[in-house]
Design an enzyme around this catalytic site. Structure first.
Site, PDB file in Angstrom:
ATOM      1  N   ASP A  23       6.247  62.244 -44.965  1.00  0.00           N
ATOM      2  CA  ASP A  23       6.382  61.766 -46.351  1.00  0.00           C
ATOM      3  C   ASP A  23       7.553  60.797 -46.492  1.00  0.00           C
ATOM      4  O   ASP A  23       8.537  60.892 -45.764  1.00  0.00           O
ATOM      5  CB  ASP A  23       6.559  62.977 -47.281  1.00  0.00           C
ATOM      6  CG  ASP A  23       6.287  62.617 -48.730  1.00  0.00           C
ATOM      7  OD1 ASP A  23       5.671  61.563 -49.002  1.00  0.00           O
ATOM      8  OD2 ASP A  23       6.703  63.397 -49.617  1.00  0.00           O
ATOM      9  N   ASN A  71      -4.791  62.412 -51.980  1.00  0.00           N
ATOM     10  CA  ASN A  71      -4.318  61.021 -51.867  1.00  0.00           C
ATOM     11  C   ASN A  71      -5.356  59.989 -52.318  1.00  0.00           C
ATOM     12  O   ASN A  71      -5.023  58.816 -52.520  1.00  0.00           O
ATOM     13  CB  ASN A  71      -3.858  60.706 -50.429  1.00  0.00           C
ATOM     14  CG  ASN A  71      -2.517  61.308 -50.072  1.00  0.00           C
ATOM     15  OD1 ASN A  71      -2.278  61.694 -48.927  1.00  0.00           O
ATOM     16  ND2 ASN A  71      -1.611  61.398 -51.035  1.00  0.00           N
TER      17      ASN A  71
HETATM   18  C1  IPE Z   1       1.707  64.831 -48.818  1.00  0.00           C
HETATM   19  O1  IPE Z   1       2.457  63.769 -49.316  1.00  0.00           O
HETATM   20  C2  IPE Z   1       0.505  64.308 -48.091  1.00  0.00           C
HETATM   21  C3  IPE Z   1       0.781  63.596 -46.863  1.00  0.00           C
HETATM   22  C4  IPE Z   1       1.956  63.461 -46.302  1.00  0.00           C
HETATM   23  C5  IPE Z   1      -0.361  63.033 -46.211  1.00  0.00           C
HETATM   24  P1  IPE Z   1       2.278  63.262 -50.811  1.00  0.00           P
HETATM   25  O2  IPE Z   1       3.275  62.159 -50.988  1.00  0.00           O
HETATM   26  O3  IPE Z   1       0.874  62.932 -51.083  1.00  0.00           O
HETATM   27  O4  IPE Z   1       2.682  64.557 -51.646  1.00  0.00           O
HETATM   28  P2  IPE Z   1       3.190  64.721 -53.137  1.00  0.00           P
HETATM   29  O5  IPE Z   1       2.227  63.984 -54.027  1.00  0.00           O
HETATM   30  O6  IPE Z   1       4.557  64.126 -53.208  1.00  0.00           O
HETATM   31  O7  IPE Z   1       3.220  66.201 -53.365  1.00  0.00           O
HETATM   32  C1  IPE Z   2       3.565  59.426 -46.919  1.00  0.00           C
HETATM   33  O1  IPE Z   2       4.339  58.546 -47.641  1.00  0.00           O
HETATM   34  C2  IPE Z   2       2.258  58.825 -46.505  1.00  0.00           C
HETATM   35  C3  IPE Z   2       1.075  59.359 -47.215  1.00  0.00           C
HETATM   36  C4  IPE Z   2       1.088  60.337 -48.054  1.00  0.00           C
HETATM   37  C5  IPE Z   2      -0.195  58.730 -46.941  1.00  0.00           C
HETATM   38  P1  IPE Z   2       4.122  58.304 -49.186  1.00  0.00           P
HETATM   39  O2  IPE Z   2       3.153  57.194 -49.371  1.00  0.00           O
HETATM   40  O3  IPE Z   2       3.783  59.561 -49.882  1.00  0.00           O
HETATM   41  O4  IPE Z   2       5.580  57.804 -49.632  1.00  0.00           O
HETATM   42  P2  IPE Z   2       6.384  58.238 -50.919  1.00  0.00           P
HETATM   43  O5  IPE Z   2       6.384  59.716 -50.974  1.00  0.00           O
HETATM   44  O6  IPE Z   2       5.679  57.619 -52.077  1.00  0.00           O
HETATM   45  O7  IPE Z   2       7.750  57.671 -50.697  1.00  0.00           O
HETATM   46 MG    MG Z   3       4.837  61.032 -50.770  1.00  0.00          MG
END
Ligand code: IPE
Ligand code: IPE
Ligand code: MG
Length: 236
Positions: A23, A71
Protein backbone atom coordinates in the site's frame (compact mmCIF):
# COMPACT_ATOMS: atom_id res chain seq x y z
CA UNK A 1 23.46 -2.35 5.57
CA UNK A 2 21.61 -5.20 3.89
CA UNK A 3 24.38 -7.71 4.50
CA UNK A 4 24.32 -7.02 8.27
CA UNK A 5 20.54 -7.31 8.35
CA UNK A 6 20.60 -10.62 6.48
CA UNK A 7 23.15 -11.96 8.95
CA UNK A 8 20.83 -11.14 11.83
CA UNK A 9 18.11 -13.40 10.41
CA UNK A 10 17.89 -16.82 12.05
CA UNK A 11 17.54 -19.28 9.15
CA UNK A 12 16.09 -21.91 11.46
CA UNK A 13 13.14 -19.72 12.39
CA UNK A 14 12.12 -18.24 9.08
CA UNK A 15 8.49 -17.41 8.42
CA UNK A 16 7.33 -20.06 5.94
CA UNK A 17 4.76 -17.77 4.39
CA UNK A 18 4.98 -13.97 4.27
CA UNK A 19 1.97 -12.00 3.04
CA UNK A 20 2.24 -8.33 2.12
CA UNK A 21 -0.46 -5.68 1.68
CA UNK A 22 1.42 -3.45 -0.75
CA UNK A 23 0.00 0.00 0.00
CA UNK A 24 0.98 3.63 -0.51
CA UNK A 25 1.80 3.89 -4.22
CA UNK A 26 -0.55 6.82 -4.75
CA UNK A 27 0.80 8.78 -1.79
CA UNK A 28 4.36 8.10 -2.88
CA UNK A 29 3.62 9.71 -6.24
CA UNK A 30 1.62 12.55 -4.73
CA UNK A 31 4.53 13.47 -2.46
CA UNK A 32 6.61 13.95 -5.59
CA UNK A 33 3.97 15.92 -7.44
CA UNK A 34 3.46 13.03 -9.86
CA UNK A 35 0.31 11.23 -11.06
CA UNK A 36 -0.64 8.14 -9.01
CA UNK A 37 0.30 5.88 -11.90
CA UNK A 38 3.98 6.74 -11.37
CA UNK A 39 3.68 5.30 -7.88
CA UNK A 40 2.25 2.05 -9.21
CA UNK A 41 5.07 1.75 -11.70
CA UNK A 42 7.64 2.51 -9.02
CA UNK A 43 6.07 -0.21 -6.87
CA UNK A 44 7.17 -2.89 -9.35
CA UNK A 45 10.75 -2.35 -8.24
CA UNK A 46 9.73 -3.24 -4.69
CA UNK A 47 7.86 -6.32 -5.93
CA UNK A 48 11.04 -7.55 -7.60
CA UNK A 49 13.13 -6.74 -4.52
CA UNK A 50 10.93 -8.66 -2.06
CA UNK A 51 10.63 -11.69 -4.32
CA UNK A 52 14.40 -11.80 -4.74
CA UNK A 53 15.03 -11.29 -1.04
CA UNK A 54 12.56 -14.01 0.04
CA UNK A 55 14.13 -16.41 -2.38
CA UNK A 56 17.66 -15.59 -1.22
CA UNK A 57 16.79 -16.00 2.43
CA UNK A 58 14.79 -19.19 1.88
CA UNK A 59 11.18 -18.12 2.52
CA UNK A 60 9.02 -20.76 0.84
CA UNK A 61 5.92 -18.73 0.08
CA UNK A 62 5.23 -15.05 -0.59
CA UNK A 63 1.75 -13.61 -1.10
CA UNK A 64 1.42 -10.12 -2.56
CA UNK A 65 -1.93 -8.31 -2.35
CA UNK A 66 -1.95 -6.50 -5.67
CA UNK A 67 -5.62 -5.75 -6.43
CA UNK A 68 -8.62 -6.08 -4.12
CA UNK A 69 -12.20 -6.88 -5.04
CA UNK A 70 -12.96 -3.37 -3.76
CA UNK A 71 -10.36 -1.68 -5.95
CA UNK A 72 -12.85 -1.77 -8.88
CA UNK A 73 -14.35 1.32 -7.24
CA UNK A 74 -11.35 3.35 -8.37
CA UNK A 75 -11.42 5.58 -11.47
CA UNK A 76 -11.50 3.56 -14.70
CA UNK A 77 -8.27 5.13 -15.89
CA UNK A 78 -6.40 3.95 -12.80
CA UNK A 79 -7.87 0.43 -13.08
CA UNK A 80 -6.88 0.32 -16.74
CA UNK A 81 -3.36 1.38 -15.84
CA UNK A 82 -3.07 -1.24 -13.10
CA UNK A 83 -4.26 -3.99 -15.45
CA UNK A 84 -1.79 -2.91 -18.15
CA UNK A 85 1.00 -2.87 -15.60
CA UNK A 86 0.04 -6.36 -14.43
CA UNK A 87 0.00 -7.64 -17.98
CA UNK A 88 3.39 -6.09 -18.67
CA UNK A 89 4.74 -7.57 -15.46
CA UNK A 90 3.53 -11.09 -16.25
CA UNK A 91 5.05 -10.90 -19.71
CA UNK A 92 8.43 -9.69 -18.47
CA UNK A 93 8.61 -11.85 -15.39
CA UNK A 94 8.19 -15.36 -16.81
CA UNK A 95 11.90 -15.69 -17.62
CA UNK A 96 12.88 -14.44 -14.18
CA UNK A 97 10.51 -16.88 -12.46
CA UNK A 98 11.86 -19.79 -14.47
CA UNK A 99 15.46 -18.90 -13.79
CA UNK A 100 14.77 -18.55 -10.10
CA UNK A 101 12.69 -21.72 -9.78
CA UNK A 102 9.56 -19.86 -8.59
CA UNK A 103 6.01 -21.15 -9.10
CA UNK A 104 3.37 -18.49 -9.69
CA UNK A 105 -0.15 -18.97 -8.38
CA UNK A 106 -3.01 -16.55 -7.70
CA UNK A 107 -5.68 -15.99 -5.09
CA UNK A 108 -8.88 -14.20 -5.99
CA UNK A 109 -11.58 -14.25 -8.64
CA UNK A 110 -9.39 -14.37 -11.71
CA UNK A 111 -12.49 -14.77 -13.93
CA UNK A 112 -13.29 -11.12 -13.21
CA UNK A 113 -10.01 -9.92 -14.72
CA UNK A 114 -9.55 -8.94 -18.38
CA UNK A 115 -9.34 -12.04 -20.61
CA UNK A 116 -5.84 -11.26 -21.79
CA UNK A 117 -4.62 -11.31 -18.21
CA UNK A 118 -6.51 -14.53 -17.44
CA UNK A 119 -4.66 -16.19 -20.32
CA UNK A 120 -1.32 -14.82 -19.18
CA UNK A 121 -1.87 -16.04 -15.62
CA UNK A 122 -2.83 -19.47 -16.86
CA UNK A 123 0.23 -19.62 -19.05
CA UNK A 124 2.71 -18.40 -16.42
CA UNK A 125 1.32 -20.60 -13.66
CA UNK A 126 1.27 -23.62 -15.94
CA UNK A 127 4.82 -23.09 -17.19
CA UNK A 128 6.17 -22.54 -13.67
CA UNK A 129 4.20 -25.40 -12.11
CA UNK A 130 7.22 -27.65 -11.50
CA UNK A 131 9.30 -24.88 -9.88
CA UNK A 132 9.99 -25.75 -6.29
CA UNK A 133 12.21 -23.12 -4.66
CA UNK A 134 9.39 -20.76 -3.78
CA UNK A 135 5.71 -20.08 -4.41
CA UNK A 136 4.67 -16.58 -5.41
CA UNK A 137 0.98 -16.04 -4.77
CA UNK A 138 -0.51 -12.90 -6.34
CA UNK A 139 -3.78 -11.82 -4.75
CA UNK A 140 -5.77 -10.38 -7.66
CA UNK A 141 -9.42 -9.33 -7.55
CA UNK A 142 -9.20 -10.80 -4.07
CA UNK A 143 -11.72 -10.26 -1.27
CA UNK A 144 -11.62 -12.35 1.84
CA UNK A 145 -15.31 -12.19 2.73
CA UNK A 146 -16.21 -13.24 -0.82
CA UNK A 147 -13.67 -16.06 -0.55
CA UNK A 148 -15.22 -17.32 2.70
CA UNK A 149 -18.77 -17.19 1.32
CA UNK A 150 -17.71 -19.14 -1.76
CA UNK A 151 -15.87 -21.66 0.41
CA UNK A 152 -19.01 -22.20 2.49
CA UNK A 153 -21.07 -22.73 -0.67
CA UNK A 154 -18.51 -25.23 -1.95
CA UNK A 155 -18.35 -27.09 1.31
CA UNK A 156 -22.13 -27.35 1.65
CA UNK A 157 -22.39 -28.60 -1.94
CA UNK A 158 -19.70 -31.22 -1.27
CA UNK A 159 -21.78 -32.56 1.62
CA UNK A 160 -18.58 -32.95 3.64
CA UNK A 161 -18.65 -32.35 7.35
CA UNK A 162 -18.42 -28.66 8.26
CA UNK A 163 -15.05 -28.40 9.96
CA UNK A 164 -12.22 -25.85 9.89
CA UNK A 165 -10.04 -28.21 7.92
CA UNK A 166 -12.69 -28.97 5.31
CA UNK A 167 -13.65 -25.32 4.93
CA UNK A 168 -10.04 -24.28 4.40
CA UNK A 169 -9.87 -26.75 1.51
CA UNK A 170 -12.30 -24.51 -0.38
CA UNK A 171 -10.25 -21.33 0.07
CA UNK A 172 -7.92 -20.00 -2.63
CA UNK A 173 -5.05 -20.76 -0.27
CA UNK A 174 -5.92 -24.45 0.15
CA UNK A 175 -2.41 -25.53 -0.83
CA UNK A 176 -0.58 -22.94 1.27
CA UNK A 177 0.28 -22.73 4.95
CA UNK A 178 -1.33 -19.78 6.74
CA UNK A 179 0.85 -16.64 6.67
CA UNK A 180 3.28 -16.49 9.60
CA UNK A 181 3.96 -12.83 8.99
CA UNK A 182 1.61 -10.22 7.53
CA UNK A 183 3.18 -6.91 6.51
CA UNK A 184 1.29 -3.75 5.57
CA UNK A 185 3.11 -0.73 4.24
CA UNK A 186 2.08 2.95 4.16
CA UNK A 187 1.07 3.40 7.80
CA UNK A 188 -2.55 2.25 7.47
CA UNK A 189 -3.50 0.07 10.41
CA UNK A 190 -6.11 -2.11 8.78
CA UNK A 191 -6.53 -5.39 6.96
CA UNK A 192 -8.76 -4.23 4.07
CA UNK A 193 -10.55 -7.53 3.51
CA UNK A 194 -7.35 -9.57 3.22
CA UNK A 195 -7.08 -13.23 4.29
CA UNK A 196 -9.37 -12.83 7.30
CA UNK A 197 -9.48 -16.57 7.87
CA UNK A 198 -5.83 -17.28 7.18
CA UNK A 199 -4.34 -14.59 9.44
CA UNK A 200 -6.00 -15.85 12.63
CA UNK A 201 -2.58 -16.36 14.24
CA UNK A 202 -0.29 -14.41 11.90
CA UNK A 203 2.15 -11.93 13.36
CA UNK A 204 1.26 -8.43 12.13
CA UNK A 205 3.85 -5.88 11.10
CA UNK A 206 2.88 -2.35 10.11
CA UNK A 207 5.37 0.10 8.69
CA UNK A 208 4.94 3.74 7.59
CA UNK A 209 7.22 3.09 4.60
CA UNK A 210 5.30 3.58 1.34
CA UNK A 211 5.33 0.55 -0.97
CA UNK A 212 7.68 2.01 -3.65
CA UNK A 213 10.23 2.69 -0.88
CA UNK A 214 9.94 -0.81 0.58
CA UNK A 215 13.32 -2.43 0.01
CA UNK A 216 15.13 -5.65 0.89
CA UNK A 217 16.36 -3.84 4.02
CA UNK A 218 12.78 -3.14 5.08
CA UNK A 219 11.80 -6.76 4.50
CA UNK A 220 14.74 -7.99 6.57
CA UNK A 221 13.76 -5.59 9.37
CA UNK A 222 10.26 -7.05 9.36
CA UNK A 223 11.60 -10.62 9.51
CA UNK A 224 13.98 -9.73 12.36
CA UNK A 225 11.09 -8.14 14.26
CA UNK A 226 8.98 -11.26 13.63
CA UNK A 227 11.73 -13.48 15.02
CA UNK A 228 11.71 -11.56 18.29
CA UNK A 229 8.09 -12.42 18.92
CA UNK A 230 6.84 -15.26 21.03
CA UNK A 231 4.06 -17.09 19.21
CA UNK A 232 1.80 -18.71 21.75
CA UNK A 233 -1.29 -19.76 19.77
CA UNK A 234 -3.32 -19.42 22.92
CA UNK A 235 -1.12 -21.73 24.98
CA UNK A 236 1.37 -20.75 27.69
C1 IPE B 1 -5.50 -2.67 0.01
O1 IPE B 1 -5.13 -1.35 -0.25
C2 IPE B 1 -5.53 -3.44 -1.27
C3 IPE B 1 -4.24 -3.66 -1.90
C4 IPE B 1 -3.08 -3.32 -1.41
C5 IPE B 1 -4.28 -4.33 -3.16
P1 IPE B 1 -6.22 -0.21 -0.44
O2 IPE B 1 -5.46 1.06 -0.64
O3 IPE B 1 -7.18 -0.58 -1.49
O4 IPE B 1 -6.97 -0.23 0.97
P2 IPE B 1 -7.83 0.87 1.72
O5 IPE B 1 -8.87 1.35 0.75
O6 IPE B 1 -6.90 1.97 2.11
O7 IPE B 1 -8.39 0.17 2.91
C1 IPE C 1 -1.47 0.25 -3.39
O1 IPE C 1 -1.31 1.62 -3.45
C2 IPE C 1 -1.78 -0.34 -4.73
C3 IPE C 1 -3.17 -0.82 -4.90
C4 IPE C 1 -4.06 -0.86 -3.97
C5 IPE C 1 -3.55 -1.29 -6.21
P1 IPE C 1 -2.54 2.61 -3.44
O2 IPE C 1 -2.95 2.87 -4.85
O3 IPE C 1 -3.61 2.14 -2.54
O4 IPE C 1 -1.86 3.94 -2.85
P2 IPE C 1 -2.47 4.91 -1.76
O5 IPE C 1 -2.92 4.09 -0.62
O6 IPE C 1 -3.59 5.63 -2.43
O7 IPE C 1 -1.33 5.81 -1.41
MG1 MG D 1 -4.05 2.39 -0.59
Amino acid sequence: MLKDLIEKIDRNRLPQHIAIIMDGNGRWAKKRGLPRTFGHRAGIKSVRAVIECCREIGVKCLTLYAFSAENWQRPRTEIFFLMSLLSEYLKKELKELQENNIHLITSGDVSGLPEKIQKQIEEVSCLTRANSKMTLNLALNYGSKQEIVNAIKGLVKSKKEITEKNLSQFLYTKDLPDPDLLIRTSGELRISNFMLWQIAYSELYFTPVLWPDFSKDELCKAIIDYQKRERRFGAL
